[in-house]
Design a protein around this motif. Structure first.
Motif, PDB file in Angstrom:
ATOM      1  N   LYS A  81       5.410  35.412   1.801  1.00  0.00           N
ATOM      2  CA  LYS A  81       4.401  34.437   2.250  1.00  0.00           C
ATOM      3  C   LYS A  81       3.108  34.626   1.443  1.00  0.00           C
ATOM      4  N   PRO A  82       2.230  33.616   1.516  1.00  0.00           N
ATOM      5  CA  PRO A  82       0.967  33.740   0.774  1.00  0.00           C
ATOM      6  C   PRO A  82       0.093  34.877   1.313  1.00  0.00           C
ATOM      7  N   ARG A  83      -0.914  35.241   0.548  1.00  0.00           N
ATOM      8  CA  ARG A  83      -1.804  36.348   0.924  1.00  0.00           C
ATOM      9  C   ARG A  83      -2.587  36.063   2.199  1.00  0.00           C
ATOM     10  N   THR A  84      -3.149  34.862   2.288  1.00  0.00           N
ATOM     11  CA  THR A  84      -4.084  34.553   3.375  1.00  0.00           C
ATOM     12  C   THR A  84      -3.575  33.396   4.232  1.00  0.00           C
ATOM     13  N   LEU A  85      -3.026  32.391   3.603  1.00  0.00           N
ATOM     14  CA  LEU A  85      -2.558  31.204   4.330  1.00  0.00           C
ATOM     15  C   LEU A  85      -1.286  31.534   5.098  1.00  0.00           C
ATOM     16  N   PRO A  86      -1.001  30.752   6.160  1.00  0.00           N
ATOM     17  CA  PRO A  86       0.289  30.936   6.832  1.00  0.00           C
ATOM     18  C   PRO A  86       1.449  30.545   5.913  1.00  0.00           C
ATOM     19  N   ALA A  87       2.664  30.989   6.280  1.00  0.00           N
ATOM     20  CA  ALA A  87       3.847  30.700   5.452  1.00  0.00           C
ATOM     21  C   ALA A  87       4.082  29.202   5.341  1.00  0.00           C
ATOM     22  N   PHE A  88       4.558  28.776   4.170  1.00  0.00           N
ATOM     23  CA  PHE A  88       4.919  27.370   3.943  1.00  0.00           C
ATOM     24  C   PHE A  88       6.426  27.191   4.103  1.00  0.00           C
ATOM     25  N   PRO A  89       6.874  26.015   4.591  1.00  0.00           N
ATOM     26  CA  PRO A  89       8.319  25.777   4.536  1.00  0.00           C
ATOM     27  C   PRO A  89       8.752  25.592   3.087  1.00  0.00           C
ATOM     28  N   PRO A  90       9.981  26.021   2.732  1.00  0.00           N
ATOM     29  CA  PRO A  90      10.465  25.841   1.357  1.00  0.00           C
ATOM     30  C   PRO A  90      10.553  24.361   0.987  1.00  0.00           C
ATOM     31  N   SER A  91      10.573  24.093  -0.346  1.00  0.00           N
ATOM     32  CA  SER A  91      10.596  22.701  -0.840  1.00  0.00           C
ATOM     33  C   SER A  91      12.042  22.203  -0.953  1.00  0.00           C
ATOM     34  N   HIS A  92      12.732  22.121   0.198  1.00  0.00           N
ATOM     35  CA  HIS A  92      14.147  21.716   0.185  1.00  0.00           C
ATOM     36  C   HIS A  92      14.331  20.292  -0.322  1.00  0.00           C
ATOM     37  N   ASN A  93      13.320  19.445  -0.108  1.00  0.00           N
ATOM     38  CA  ASN A  93      13.446  18.049  -0.568  1.00  0.00           C
ATOM     39  C   ASN A  93      13.483  17.953  -2.094  1.00  0.00           C
ATOM     40  N   VAL A  94      12.910  18.930  -2.775  1.00  0.00           N
ATOM     41  CA  VAL A  94      12.869  18.911  -4.247  1.00  0.00           C
ATOM     42  C   VAL A  94      14.042  19.684  -4.842  1.00  0.00           C
ATOM     43  N   HIS A  95      14.402  20.814  -4.208  1.00  0.00           N
ATOM     44  CA  HIS A  95      15.358  21.741  -4.840  1.00  0.00           C
ATOM     45  C   HIS A  95      16.646  21.943  -4.039  1.00  0.00           C
ATOM     46  N   GLY A  96      16.758  21.296  -2.855  1.00  0.00           N
ATOM     47  CA  GLY A  96      17.973  21.460  -2.049  1.00  0.00           C
ATOM     48  C   GLY A  96      17.842  22.618  -1.071  1.00  0.00           C
ATOM     49  N   ASP A  97      18.762  22.662  -0.086  1.00  0.00           N
ATOM     50  CA  ASP A  97      18.657  23.654   1.000  1.00  0.00           C
ATOM     51  C   ASP A  97      18.767  25.088   0.492  1.00  0.00           C
ATOM     52  N   GLU A  98      19.560  25.286  -0.556  1.00  0.00           N
ATOM     53  CA  GLU A  98      19.776  26.657  -1.056  1.00  0.00           C
ATOM     54  C   GLU A  98      19.083  26.892  -2.397  1.00  0.00           C
ATOM     55  N   GLY A  99      18.441  25.854  -2.945  1.00  0.00           N
ATOM     56  CA  GLY A  99      17.664  26.017  -4.187  1.00  0.00           C
ATOM     57  C   GLY A  99      18.247  25.333  -5.404  1.00  0.00           C
ATOM     58  N   PHE A 100      19.562  25.062  -5.370  1.00  0.00           N
ATOM     59  CA  PHE A 100      20.192  24.484  -6.557  1.00  0.00           C
ATOM     60  C   PHE A 100      20.803  23.118  -6.236  1.00  0.00           C
ATOM     61  N   GLY A 101      20.013  22.240  -5.684  1.00  0.00           N
ATOM     62  CA  GLY A 101      20.478  20.904  -5.349  1.00  0.00           C
ATOM     63  C   GLY A 101      21.500  20.964  -4.235  1.00  0.00           C
ATOM     64  N   GLU A 102      22.685  20.394  -4.483  1.00  0.00           N
ATOM     65  CA  GLU A 102      23.711  20.398  -3.433  1.00  0.00           C
ATOM     66  C   GLU A 102      24.711  21.532  -3.605  1.00  0.00           C
ATOM     67  N   MET A 103      24.470  22.397  -4.583  1.00  0.00           N
ATOM     68  CA  MET A 103      25.398  23.525  -4.749  1.00  0.00           C
ATOM     69  C   MET A 103      25.305  24.436  -3.536  1.00  0.00           C
ATOM     70  N   PRO A 104      26.448  24.868  -3.002  1.00  0.00           N
ATOM     71  CA  PRO A 104      26.394  25.778  -1.854  1.00  0.00           C
ATOM     72  C   PRO A 104      25.904  27.162  -2.272  1.00  0.00           C
ATOM     73  N   ALA A 105      25.415  27.919  -1.297  1.00  0.00           N
ATOM     74  CA  ALA A 105      24.941  29.281  -1.581  1.00  0.00           C
ATOM     75  C   ALA A 105      26.110  30.146  -2.015  1.00  0.00           C
ATOM     76  N   GLU A 106      25.854  31.045  -2.950  1.00  0.00           N
ATOM     77  CA  GLU A 106      26.872  32.020  -3.356  1.00  0.00           C
ATOM     78  C   GLU A 106      26.287  33.413  -3.206  1.00  0.00           C
ATOM     79  N   THR A 107      27.099  34.333  -2.686  1.00  0.00           N
ATOM     80  CA  THR A 107      26.632  35.708  -2.531  1.00  0.00           C
ATOM     81  C   THR A 107      26.782  36.449  -3.861  1.00  0.00           C
ATOM     82  N   PRO A 108      25.697  37.052  -4.346  1.00  0.00           N
ATOM     83  CA  PRO A 108      25.807  37.789  -5.615  1.00  0.00           C
ATOM     84  C   PRO A 108      26.628  39.067  -5.454  1.00  0.00           C
ATOM     85  N   GLU A 109      27.154  39.543  -6.586  1.00  0.00           N
ATOM     86  CA  GLU A 109      27.875  40.829  -6.556  1.00  0.00           C
ATOM     87  C   GLU A 109      26.881  41.982  -6.501  1.00  0.00           C
TER      88      GLU A 109
END
Ligand code: RIB
Ligand code: CA
Length: 309
Positions: free
Chosen positions: A71-99
Motif C-alpha cells: 500500500k502507499p506510504r500515507t494514503l489508504p490502499a487503492f483497489p487494483p486497476s483490474h479494468n485496465v489489466h484484468g483480474d489477475e494482471g494479464f488480461g483474461e489469462m488465468p492466474a498461474e502458480t510459479p514454480e
C-alpha cells in the motif's frame, strides 16, 4: 561491444509491465539483476506471483524477485486497476502458480543491498508506484548516490494525466513516495506521458509479434487484446501506449528521447494529488523526457521482442 547495463525493474505486472520485462529479457543490452514487486495494477501478492511467472516464461528462473509494499506510504490502499489489466494482471489469462519463490528479503532491503554491491553501475527502472524506492532511500542515506540512475515510468509535465485530469497513475498511487524520490538527489530520468502517449502499438503490431515469436509473442498478443480494448473504451482507437517498455528502452537508448532538465515536485493536495509540477525549492533537476523518436522506439521494441522464443 559494450557490456550490458545492470538493471533492476520495480514492477506491478500488469500488461505493459509484462511487455517491458520480456523486452529486458530479450535484449542483449541488459543484464537483469532482479525484479521487485509493488502494488498498483494488481495487489503486491499478485505482482510477486506475476513477476516470478514472467521470469519463468522467459527462462530467467535464477533472477531473484523481492516482494515490496502492499500500500502507499500515507494514503489508504487503492483497489487494483483490474479494468485496465484484468483480474489477475494479464488480461483474461488465468492466474498461474510459479514454480519458484520470492526472496525472504523485502524489496527495499534488496534494493539497498544491490545498490551497494553494484555501486555506481546499477540502473533502477521503476514502472509502478514509487513506494519501494522511497523506502530504500529511507533505509540507506547513500542509496541515492549508490544507484547510477533511476529511470522511472511516471508523471506528466505538459500532457495532463491518465488517471485524473492532472495525474499519471504510478505517481497518483503514491504521491508521497514520488515526492520523496524526486527530492532525493538521485540521478533521475522521468519517462512520463509526454513521451509514452506518442508511442503506440496496434493489434496488427502484436499479431506480427506473435508471427515472429509464437509462444511468448503470442502471450503478449493475447494480453494486449484486453489492454487495447480498455484503450478503446476511453476513446483511444489508434493503439495502446508502450508506457513501461519505453522506460526500459530509455535506459539503454537515451538518444531516442529529448530531455528537459527541471526540478520536479509532486502535489499531495487533494484536488491535484499526484500531479508532477516544477519544484520551487533548490532540489536537483530531473531529466524529464519531453519528445521521442516514437517510430524508432517502437521499431526497437518490436525488433527485440521478435527474438523471444
Ligand atoms: O500510467 C501508466 C503506468 O500505470 C504503467 O506503469 C502501467 O503499467 C500502470 O502501472
Ligand atoms: Ca506498470
Amino acid at each position: 561491444m559494450t557490456s550490458p547495463l545492470k538493471l533492476i525493474i520495480d514492477t506491478d505486472p500488469g500488461i505493459d509491465d509484462a511487455m517491458a520485462i520480456f523486452y529486458a529479457a530479450a535484449t542483449p543490452d541488459i543484464e537483469l539483476l532482479g525484479l521487485t514487486s509493488i502494488f498498483g495494477n494488481v495487489t503486491a501478492t499478485q505482482a510477486t506471483r506475476n513477476a516470478l511467472r514472467l521470469l519463468e516464461w522467459v527462462g530467467l528462473n535464477d533472477v531473484p524477485v523481492a516482494q515490496g509494499a502492499s500500500k502507499p506510504r500515507t494514503l489508504p490502499a487503492f483497489p487494483p486497476s483490474h479494468n485496465v489489466h484484468g483480474d489477475e494482471g494479464f488480461g483474461e489469462m488465468p492466474a498461474e502458480t510459479p514454480e519458484g519463490k520470492a526472496l525472504d528479503e523485502p524489496a527495499a532491503e534488496f534494493l539497498v543491498r544491490m545498490a551497494r554491491q553494484h555501486k555506481g553501475e546499477l540502473v533502477l527502472c521503476p514502472i509502478g508506484p514509487l513506494t519501494n524506492i522511497a523506502d530504500a532511500l529511507d533505509l540507506d542515506p547513500e542509496f541515492a548516490s549508490n544507484v547510477a540512475r533511476i529511470v522511472l515510468m511516471g508523471g506528466s509535465l505538459e500532457e495532463g494525466g491518465n488517471i485524473t485530469p492532472h495525474a499519471e497513475a504510478n505517481i497518483y498511487h503514491d504521491p508521497h513516495a514520488a515526492e520523496r524520490v524526486f527530492a532525493s538527489g538521485a540521478n533521475i530520468t522521468m519517462v512520463g506521458l509526454d513521451v509514452t502517449h506518442r508511442i503506440l502499438c496496434t493489434a496488427e503490431d502484436f499479431d506480427a509479434m506473435e508471427a515472429a515469436s509464437p509462444r511468448l509473442g503470442g502471450m503478449i498478443n493475447e494480453m494486449s487484446r484486453f489492454y487495447l480494448h480498455f484503450y478503446a473504451t476511453v476513446g483511444k482507437h489508434d493503439g495502446c501506449s508502450l508506457h513501461d517498455p519505453a522506460a526500459v528502452i530509455a535506459c539503454t537508448h537515451p538518444e531516442l528521447f529529448t530531455p528537459r532538465a527541471v526540478p520536479v515536485s509532486v502535489s499531495c493536495e487533494k484536488e491535484t494529488s499526484g500531479k508532477t509540477i516544477l519544484a520551487q525549492d533548490d532540489r536537483p533537476e530531473t531529466d524529464v523526457l519531453m519528445s521521442v523518436d516514437a517510430s524508432a522506439v517502437k521499431r526497437q521494441f518490436l525488433h527485440e521482442m521478435s527474438k523471444l522464443a
